[in-house]
Design an enzyme around this catalytic site. Structure first.
Site, short mmCIF file in Angstrom:
data_model
loop_
_atom_site.label_atom_id
_atom_site.label_comp_id
_atom_site.label_asym_id
_atom_site.label_seq_id
_atom_site.Cartn_x
_atom_site.Cartn_y
_atom_site.Cartn_z
N GLY A 44 1.21 -1.28 -0.28
CA GLY A 44 0.24 0.24 0.32
C GLY A 44 0.50 1.36 -0.19
O GLY A 44 2.37 1.06 -0.24
N GLY A 47 -0.17 8.87 1.80
CA GLY A 47 0.09 10.43 1.76
C GLY A 47 1.70 10.68 2.02
O GLY A 47 2.60 11.37 1.58
N GLY A 49 4.43 7.96 3.23
CA GLY A 49 5.02 6.78 1.64
C GLY A 49 4.37 5.57 1.57
O GLY A 49 3.30 5.40 1.46
N LYS A 50 5.54 4.57 1.49
CA LYS A 50 5.06 3.64 0.98
C LYS A 50 4.57 2.30 2.03
O LYS A 50 5.64 2.71 2.95
CB LYS A 50 5.31 2.47 -0.05
CG LYS A 50 5.51 3.72 -1.15
CD LYS A 50 6.56 3.17 -2.22
CE LYS A 50 6.17 3.53 -3.61
NZ LYS A 50 7.21 3.02 -4.81
N LYS A 66 6.79 0.30 7.24
CA LYS A 66 6.35 1.52 6.61
C LYS A 66 7.01 2.97 6.32
O LYS A 66 7.71 3.08 7.32
CB LYS A 66 5.51 2.76 7.49
CG LYS A 66 3.74 3.55 7.42
CD LYS A 66 3.85 3.80 8.31
CE LYS A 66 3.06 5.15 7.67
NZ LYS A 66 2.00 6.35 9.26
N ASP A 167 -4.56 7.76 8.61
CA ASP A 167 -5.01 6.53 7.72
C ASP A 167 -5.22 5.05 9.09
O ASP A 167 -4.00 5.06 9.69
CB ASP A 167 -3.69 6.79 7.27
CG ASP A 167 -3.48 7.61 5.92
OD1 ASP A 167 -4.07 8.26 5.41
OD2 ASP A 167 -1.99 7.40 6.18
#
Length: 175
Positions: A44, A47, A49-50, A66, A167
């Protein structure tokens, strides 16, 4: 190391990095060697990062890593903020747990800057939205009510602790 940080006081990324490094050195935050992660797959993005799924030391244990798009004052403060939020709600079964931090050293950077990744509990059920999209028809109303109750309890816990969520990632205890 102070647990109560005023985010308005510091405008220098190095001070935030020093805070993280001190927390690791004093074992307030568990440090995971990045080389011990394998089978790393992107699962995923958001906003900042990944997010990746990674196997720990070739065991059955997976973590979510993360990452952050750039290490600047804003993202470094976000790492510290995330650590503090996670520590405040670590007691709730339906909220993803903060496990520690790891560092990925970039070979492309002249200054060999450190890229921090937050190590978190991995929820193999994926995002609630995707789970419901795939399974909504097969769930009983009792299961749906249990999921809704778990979600409400988790959000209530966050609000009781004064945490504003962006998130939102919640662990569901599936039927």
């Amino acid at each position: 190391m102070s647990d109560n940080i005023n985010f308005q006081d510091t405008e220098n990324t190095n001070e935030w990095i020093n805070w993280i490094e001190e927390a690791i050195d004093k074992k307030h935050i568990r440090y995971y060697e990045y080389v011990h992660f394998s089978d790393i797959k992107e699962i995923g993005s958001g906003g900042f990062g990944k997010v990746f799924r990674a196997n720990w030391r070739k065991t059955e244990k997976y973590f979510a890593l993360k990452s952050f798009f750039s290490l600047n004052n804003i993202t470094t403060k976000e790492i510290v903020n995330e650590i503090q939020r996670q520590r405040e709600i670590d007691f709730h079964d339906n909220v993803i747990r903060f496990c520690g931090i790891t560092k990925l050293y970039s070979e492309n950077e002249i200054d060999q800057s450190k890229n921090y990744l937050i190590v978190m509990e991995y929820a193999d059920g994926g995002k609630l939205r995707n789970y419901l999209k795939e399974n909504f028809e097969s769930l009983t109303w009792n299961n749906k009510c249990k999921l809704a109750y778990q979600l409400a309890c988790a959000v209530s816990c966050l609000h009781d602790e004064g945490i504003v969520h962006r998130d939102l990632v919640i662990v569901l205890i599936l039927p």
